[in-house]
Write a protein that holds these residues in place. Structure first.
Motif, PDB file in Angstrom:
ATOM      1  N   TYR A  69      64.890  44.361  20.205  1.00  0.00           N
ATOM      2  CA  TYR A  69      64.568  43.176  21.008  1.00  0.00           C
ATOM      3  C   TYR A  69      64.007  42.052  20.141  1.00  0.00           C
ATOM      4  O   TYR A  69      64.437  40.893  20.240  1.00  0.00           O
ATOM      5  CB  TYR A  69      63.571  43.554  22.092  1.00  0.00           C
ATOM      6  N   LYS A  70      63.043  42.372  19.279  1.00  0.00           N
ATOM      7  CA  LYS A  70      62.372  41.355  18.479  1.00  0.00           C
ATOM      8  C   LYS A  70      63.302  40.740  17.443  1.00  0.00           C
ATOM      9  O   LYS A  70      63.226  39.540  17.177  1.00  0.00           O
ATOM     10  CB  LYS A  70      61.151  41.965  17.771  1.00  0.00           C
ATOM     11  N   ARG A  71      64.158  41.568  16.837  1.00  0.00           N
ATOM     12  CA  ARG A  71      64.960  41.091  15.710  1.00  0.00           C
ATOM     13  C   ARG A  71      66.375  40.687  16.071  1.00  0.00           C
ATOM     14  O   ARG A  71      66.962  39.833  15.426  1.00  0.00           O
ATOM     15  CB  ARG A  71      65.000  42.165  14.614  1.00  0.00           C
ATOM     16  N   MET A  72      66.943  41.305  17.111  1.00  0.00           N
ATOM     17  CA  MET A  72      68.344  41.063  17.442  1.00  0.00           C
ATOM     18  C   MET A  72      68.534  40.424  18.815  1.00  0.00           C
ATOM     19  O   MET A  72      69.636  40.006  19.153  1.00  0.00           O
ATOM     20  CB  MET A  72      69.135  42.383  17.388  1.00  0.00           C
ATOM     21  N   GLY A  73      67.468  40.358  19.613  1.00  0.00           N
ATOM     22  CA  GLY A  73      67.552  39.677  20.891  1.00  0.00           C
ATOM     23  C   GLY A  73      67.693  40.618  22.079  1.00  0.00           C
ATOM     24  O   GLY A  73      68.052  41.786  21.940  1.00  0.00           O
ATOM     25  N   LEU A  74      67.403  40.059  23.260  1.00  0.00           N
ATOM     26  CA  LEU A  74      67.430  40.851  24.486  1.00  0.00           C
ATOM     27  C   LEU A  74      68.829  41.370  24.793  1.00  0.00           C
ATOM     28  O   LEU A  74      68.990  42.516  25.219  1.00  0.00           O
ATOM     29  CB  LEU A  74      66.923  40.001  25.656  1.00  0.00           C
ATOM     30  N   ARG A  75      69.842  40.547  24.574  1.00  0.00           N
ATOM     31  CA  ARG A  75      71.219  40.958  24.878  1.00  0.00           C
ATOM     32  C   ARG A  75      71.620  42.175  24.056  1.00  0.00           C
ATOM     33  O   ARG A  75      72.187  43.133  24.578  1.00  0.00           O
ATOM     34  CB  ARG A  75      72.163  39.787  24.620  1.00  0.00           C
ATOM     35  N   PHE A  76      71.317  42.128  22.755  1.00  0.00           N
ATOM     36  CA  PHE A  76      71.626  43.264  21.877  1.00  0.00           C
ATOM     37  C   PHE A  76      70.877  44.507  22.334  1.00  0.00           C
ATOM     38  O   PHE A  76      71.437  45.610  22.376  1.00  0.00           O
ATOM     39  CB  PHE A  76      71.250  42.921  20.436  1.00  0.00           C
ATOM     40  N   MET A  77      69.599  44.343  22.667  1.00  0.00           N
ATOM     41  CA  MET A  77      68.785  45.492  23.074  1.00  0.00           C
ATOM     42  C   MET A  77      69.321  46.127  24.355  1.00  0.00           C
ATOM     43  O   MET A  77      69.392  47.348  24.468  1.00  0.00           O
ATOM     44  CB  MET A  77      67.331  45.054  23.252  1.00  0.00           C
ATOM     45  N   ILE A  78      69.708  45.300  25.319  1.00  0.00           N
ATOM     46  CA  ILE A  78      70.233  45.833  26.577  1.00  0.00           C
ATOM     47  C   ILE A  78      71.547  46.578  26.341  1.00  0.00           C
ATOM     48  O   ILE A  78      71.756  47.683  26.864  1.00  0.00           O
ATOM     49  CB  ILE A  78      70.421  44.710  27.607  1.00  0.00           C
ATOM     50  N   LYS A  79      72.438  45.979  25.554  1.00  0.00           N
ATOM     51  CA  LYS A  79      73.717  46.633  25.255  1.00  0.00           C
ATOM     52  C   LYS A  79      73.496  47.960  24.535  1.00  0.00           C
ATOM     53  O   LYS A  79      74.175  48.959  24.802  1.00  0.00           O
ATOM     54  CB  LYS A  79      74.605  45.725  24.417  1.00  0.00           C
TER      55      LYS A  79
END
Length: 200
Positions: free
Chosen positions: A71-81
């Motif tokens: 989440y912190k480094r790659m973003g919410l979208r990446f984390m959710i996927k």
């Protein structure tokens, strides 16, 4: 693709579904032959062998600490996927063994097949802005920041894991396992290049 082109929701769903399915098949090969591997999947497999717990729940639990970095480094979208991919893999690896069985699968062929199948799975997930968590998140972050290939980061981590693996599995099994892990990471290192494929 140009920098303005993005994957649609349908394209992401198909890509992630493909990646999760192929990765689950790779885990089936791995556990059928009693192999080990690197990254968080390798840790989950070793825990599964040692405790008798199912791979799926262990894999899901092992990945939990890495979502904050995602989440912190790659973003919410990446984390959710990534969460969706990990959760789906955890479920599918529990279901798949009741639908697929191997009559014959030699260790060398199994190691190479595991490597290609899993490499293709990870490529699909990476190209659709996802991963299978853990070291994959860290490897992608390092590649984004420094250009150091994700596959090489994962290979270094895998090497550390295989240093301790002989204490847990016999040497021939570790050797075949290393071959499989090497194929996986070479597929990623050679083919996953942001300058050639930039849509997310």
């Amino acid at each position: 693709m140009t920098a303005t082109e993005k994957h649609s929701l349908i394209e992401d769903a198909q890509g992630i579904a493909f990646g999760v399915s192929m990765a689950s098949f790779g885990v089936l090969i791995l556990t059928h032959l009693g192999f080990v591997t690197g990254q968080t999947a390798g840790l989950a497999i070793l825990i599964s062998y040692a405790t008798g717990w199912g791979f799926g729940p262990v894999f899901f639990a092992v990945n939990l600490p890495f979502y904050w970095l995602g989440y912190k480094r790659m973003g919410l979208r990446f984390m959710i996927k990534t969460f969706v991919a990990v959760a789906s893999l955890s479920v599918l690896t529990t279901i798949l063994p009741s639908h697929i069985a191997f009559a014959t699968l030699t260790p060398v062929v199994g190691a190479i097949l595991f490597g290609f199948v899993t490499g293709a799975a990870l490529m699909a997930l990476f190209r659709h802005g996802s991963s299978l968590g853990g070291i994959g998140i860290l490897a992608l972050y390092i590649q984004e920041k420094t250009g150091f290939r994700a596959g090489w980061t994962q290979l270094l981590f895998d090497g550390a894991l295989f240093i301790v693996a002989p204490g847990l599995r016999d040497l021939p099994t570790v050797a075949y396992s290393f071959l499989g892990a090497l194929v996986v990471n070479l597929v990623i290192a050679i083919n996953h290049r942001k300058d050639r494929y930039i849509a997310t």
